[in-house]
Design a protein around this motif. Structure first.
Motif: not given
Length: 600
Positions: A358-367, A447-457, A494-499
């Motif tokens: 569920g947490v990955l759902a948004t990124s999953l749709v994009h992937e 591989e499973l969560i790489g796109w989740f991390a890349s979407q959040r840079q 991502d939530e803390a907007e770390m540099p």
């Protein structure tokens, strides 16, 4: 009447006068010389006889002293049981004067009811052949008269037949067996208490001798042996009896079960081998758990066999051991509770995986959208060529369409692989422990969560120090631990907007400093995985709350990831913990036992 010395003196004077006077003729002189020689011989014989008599008297006195002062009591009884002779030791044992005991009926010194047994014993000795052995007799002494302390309460008579002046007699050695009887009573009382204690135990207990025969079985074991419809190892109503060969019973049962129940037969044979190893001292302890069918259903039993050595037994003797004690405990309730707990853990882990997806759902749709859009593009392009308005531009055959169709197929395969990985990750199945190589496991997770991390840079780094190292575990559950830890780190950044936006996964081998969860011993080879991030760090004051259910501080989380991860790691015999990073951020570590290396 003249004495012999006087007669010999006068005879010598007469012979001297006759010889001196010269009146004795040759015959007389020869007779006198013969008389004188005979006299000398008589004197020599007299002296020898006197010496022999003296020796006999000394020997008699010596043996009389030995008889009187011997540390063992001796007594001589006639046919009627009267005391003919008794030594000082026996008189002191009986607490009476030696002279007053002479000619006293021995039965008057015995406790009531012992007279007939004693008289029968004397009669058997007197009537026996010379050198024949008669069974010793144990008698109780009467205790009404005061006797010096410590005084014997019981005697053992070891008797033999001898010839006396008035016919055959009973010669007996008297042995004080009071302490022996007290020891026997104490031993019986101790054995009775031991039996009572064993019978009171809820566990089933038997004791085996060095050859594997049953020498003791408590009441619970006997009830247990009568109960099963299909008997567990080494147990049946007949096999619970004292003297039964436990090992032979186990092996016979194993051979009978080979055809119908091979698993049960192998289990029974393993128990027989384990108990035999304890009896032979090839192993210090043997522990096994097995299932058996009883009238009220299936039961699980935990069997423990431990060596049982006699006190003071020397190592290296003829026998390799003194025996063993076997204890069986019904662990059915624990086993069922473990099964229920396991089912609950699997259900919670599955729920946590669903939450993670569920947490990955948004990124999953994009992937998924990328390969599906690409496949759609290549498909439309191929269709346009086939349906082109200009017939001259239409391909004469499908050769020119093959590249576009292959590209569309590749994109569809990519989308299918993503869906298949998610299906594997979400699949609710039983835990299956198998060898798992760590590096491919982490690469699969990335591989499973790489796109989740890349979407959040967020950059993911993997520093491997565990190439060729294997774990023994469930692939999906271990992958779930990695997903939880990495996703938590990405979300925190991502939530803390770390540099600086980076998550590092580092692995390496190590050894455990302490025993972990009762499975890995101190000093065992381990694998450690560390997930560190550049996020805002941890609130160490509430460090313990990190692993509490439903304690998540993020609105999108259920607070199940870390508690479930810790349960999974501990279920694999490891440990999961957290601490602050070297420069801000958070670090999560987990340690698992090493199964093998690439060279094994």
């Amino acid at each position: 009447m003249l004495s012999k010395p006087e007669l010999a003196r006068r005879l010598d004077q007469l012979i001297s006068k006759l010889l001196d006077s010269g009146r004795a003729n040759d015959a007389t002189r020869d007779l006198l010389l013969e008389l004188q020689t005979h006299q000398v011989e008589l004197e020599l014989q007299g002296r020898e006889l006197a010496e022999a008599r003296h020796i006999l008297e000394v020997s008699r006195d010596h043996y009389a002293r030995l008889f009187d002062l011997a540390p063992v009591g001796f007594a001589v009884f006639d046919r009627r049981g009267r005391i003919r002779e008794i030594n000082l030791t026996a008189a002191q044992m009986l607490g009476r004067d030696r002279l007053r005991l002479s000619n006293t009926p021995f039965p008057v010194l015995l406790a009531g009811g012992e007279m007939r047994r004693f008289l029968d014993h004397v009669s058997a000795v007197v009537a026996s052949a010379d050198g024949a052995k008669v069974q010793p007799l144990e008698v109780d002494l009467e205790s009404r008269r005061p006797r010096p302390e410590p005084a014997p309460q019981a005697l053992r008579l070891v008797s033999s037949r001898r010839h006396g002046d008035q016919g055959p007699e009973c010669f007996s050695a008297l042995v004080d067996i009071t302490a022996e009887r007290r020891l026997k009573r104490s031993k019986r009382a101790t054995e009775h208490r031991a039996h009572a204690i064993l019978d009171a135990l809820p566990a089933e207990v038997i004791v085996l001798d060095a050859k594997g025969r049953i020498v003791l079985a408590n009441a619970v074991w006997k009830r247990f042996a009568d109960c099963p419809e299909r008997s567990p190892p080494g147990t049946s109503a007949r096999q619970a009896d004292v003297g039964c060969d436990f090992l032979a019973a186990c092996r016979n049962q194993a051979s009978r079960s080979e055809a119908e129940r091979p698993a049960f037969g192998a289990e029974t044979a393993a128990i027989a081998d384990g108990v035999a190893g304890v009896l032979a001292r090839r192993r210090q302890r043997f522990v096994a758990e097995y299932a058996c069918e009883r009238r009220d259903g299936e039961h699980w039993l935990a069997l423990t066999a431990a060596p049982l050595d006699a006190e003071g037994a020397e190592a290296g003797g003829e026998e390799t051991g003194q025996g063993a004690v076997i204890v069986q405990i019904d662990v059915t309730d624990r086993k069922r509770a473990e099964q229920h707990t396991q089912l609950a853990r699997e259900a919670a882990a599955h729920a946590a995986r669903v939450n993670a997806v569920g947490v990955l759902a948004t990124s999953l749709v994009h992937e998924l959208a990328q390969p599906l859009n690409a496949a759609s593009f290549f498909g439309r392009a191929a269709l346009e060529q086939l349906q082109g308005s200009d017939a001259k531009q239409r391909p004469a055959d499908g050769t020119s369409l093959e590249p576009m169709i292959a590209k569309a197929d590749a994109q569809l395969e990519r989308a299918g692989a993503i869906v298949e990985r998610l299906r594997d990750f979400l699949r609710h199945k039983e835990i299956r422990m198998q060898p798992v190589e760590l590096d491919p496991l982490i690469e699969r997770t990335l591989e499973l969560i790489g796109w989740f991390a890349s979407q959040r840079q967020v950059e993911l780094r993997f520093n491997s120090g565990s190439a060729g190292l294997w774990l023994l575990g469930d692939l999906v559950q271990l992958e779930q631990v990695m997903v939880n830890l990495i996703c938590n780190a990405v979300q925190a950044i991502d939530e803390a907007e770390m540099p600086v936006r980076r998550v590092t996964i580092a692995t390496g081998s190590c050894t455990s400093e302490v025993s972990l969860m009762g499975q890995a011993d101190a000093g065992s080879p381990m694998i450690q995985v560390t997930v560190s991030d550049t996020g805002p760090g941890l609130d160490m004051e509430n460090e313990n709350a990190l692993f509490d259910l439903f304690s998540s501080r993020r609105s999108a989380g259920l607070g199940m990831g870390l508690p479930i991860s810790r349960d999974i790691v501990e279920g694999h015999g490891g440990k999961l913990w957290a601490d602050r990073g070297a420069s801000n951020g958070a670090m999560f570590h987990f340690m698992l036992p090493l199964a093998m290396t690439g060279g094994d």
